[in-house]
Design a protein around this motif. Structure first.
Motif, PDB file in Angstrom:
ATOM      1  N   ARG A  54       0.660  -1.419  -0.058  1.00 20.55           N
ATOM      2  CA  ARG A  54      -0.186   0.003  -0.031  1.00 20.55           C
ATOM      3  C   ARG A  54       0.931   1.561  -0.437  1.00 20.55           C
ATOM      4  N   THR A  55       2.125   1.445   0.258  1.00 15.15           N
ATOM      5  CA  THR A  55       2.414   2.487   0.457  1.00 15.15           C
ATOM      6  C   THR A  55       4.067   1.354  -0.520  1.00 15.15           C
ATOM      7  N   VAL A  56       5.220   2.218  -0.187  1.00 17.68           N
ATOM      8  CA  VAL A  56       6.442   2.163  -1.060  1.00 17.68           C
ATOM      9  C   VAL A  56       7.703   2.885   0.260  1.00 17.68           C
ATOM     10  N   PRO A  57       8.629   1.612   1.550  1.00 15.53           N
ATOM     11  CA  PRO A  57       8.903   2.248   2.318  1.00 15.53           C
ATOM     12  C   PRO A  57      10.476   3.216   2.206  1.00 15.53           C
ATOM     13  N   ALA A  58      11.334   2.998   2.662  1.00 20.56           N
ATOM     14  CA  ALA A  58      12.342   4.137   2.780  1.00 20.56           C
ATOM     15  C   ALA A  58      12.877   3.106   2.472  1.00 20.56           C
ATOM     16  N   TRP A  59      14.313   3.643   1.411  1.00 19.34           N
ATOM     17  CA  TRP A  59      15.400   2.909   1.103  1.00 19.34           C
ATOM     18  C   TRP A  59      16.123   2.269   2.081  1.00 19.34           C
TER      19      TRP A  59
END
Length: 253
Positions: A54-59
């Motif tokens: 549902r979201t893109v996590p931080a690298w």
């Protein structure tokens, strides 16, 4: 026994692929989220969100996740980058820049810098400054103005630092550095970088060519005034100018 995970959200394909891969490496490592939290120092809720799709996590979250599972973070970087780019959606709205030898104006150069920033996943500005190698060389305030197209870098050194932070290397840095110097050397207007490069070619080869750089009025054979547009550069002209710019860059390198 904990509740089963919800299915990965594949609303955005690239986000879903990243989430599926994170789940796969966690299961391969036979770790639950509490154990993973102990190894990463991140909360179970953060780790579950990273695998939700549902979201893109931080690298940094992805890298810590992979390391804790015994994987190499670099193997996940492309998946993360694709997810980040797709999630933002900005890169698809930008035109891929021409070769640096053919960039003519400050406007085109500014657009190219935004493109490279988005292609790098639009990292947070503090991280961008850190990736540049020296936060004093690329202050957050300067990086903000550059990515918003409010200003160009203040020097070739800052230009190269910005592009380095965006992942460019080697000869590309040299060519874009030369483009920056040549573009900022001339004022905006009809006398462009390509005009200047062509004149250098003409001086070096003895080739003479008259070109009207601006539209102007002339009088035709019947004595009637008419407006004549400035001549456009031909493809051959552009190739000659690009070759000269490449030679200049090689000499500068």
């Amino acid at each position: 026994m904990g509740r089963p995970e919800l299915p990965v959200d594949h609303t955005l394909f690239e986000r879903g692929r990243l989430a599926e891969q994170l789940r796969f490496i966690r299961m391969a490592a036979r770790l639950n989220y509490d154990e993973l939290a102990d190894r990463t120092g991140l909360s179970p809720a953060t780790l579950k969100r990273a695998t939700s799709g549902r979201t893109v996590p931080a690298w940094e979250t992805v890298a810590a996740f992979a390391t804790a599972c015994g994987d190499q973070p670099r193997l996940l970087h492309e998946l993360w980058l694709n997810a980040r780019i797709a999630d933002r959606g900005r890169l698809a709205q930008l035109r891929q820049p021409a070769r640096p030898q053919l960039i003519e104006s400050r406007r085109e150069l500014s657009a190219a810098l935004e493109y490279f920033y988005e292609a790098a996943g639009a990292p947070p500005l503090r991280r961008l400054a850190a990736l540049a190698g020296d936060p004093y060389l690329l202050p957050v305030s300067s990086a903000h103005r550059i990515v918003k197209r409010q200003a160009l870098p203040v020097s070739r050194q800052q230009m190269v630092a910005f592009l380095t932070a965006c992942g460019l290397t080697g000869q590309a840095l040299v060519l874009w550095g030369v483009a920056f110097e040549e573009i900022t050397r001339y004022p905006e207007g009809p006398y462009s970088r390509i005009n200047a490069l062509f004149e250098k070619v003409a001086e070096g080869t003895g080739l003479t060519r008259v070109r009207l750089l601006e539209g102007h009025q002339v009088v035709d054979g019947r004595g009637n005034p008419r407006f004549v547009r400035g001549a456009r550069w031909t493809a051959a002209d552009m190739r000659v100018a690009a070759d000269l710019a490449a030679q200049s860059a090689a000499a500068a390198g």
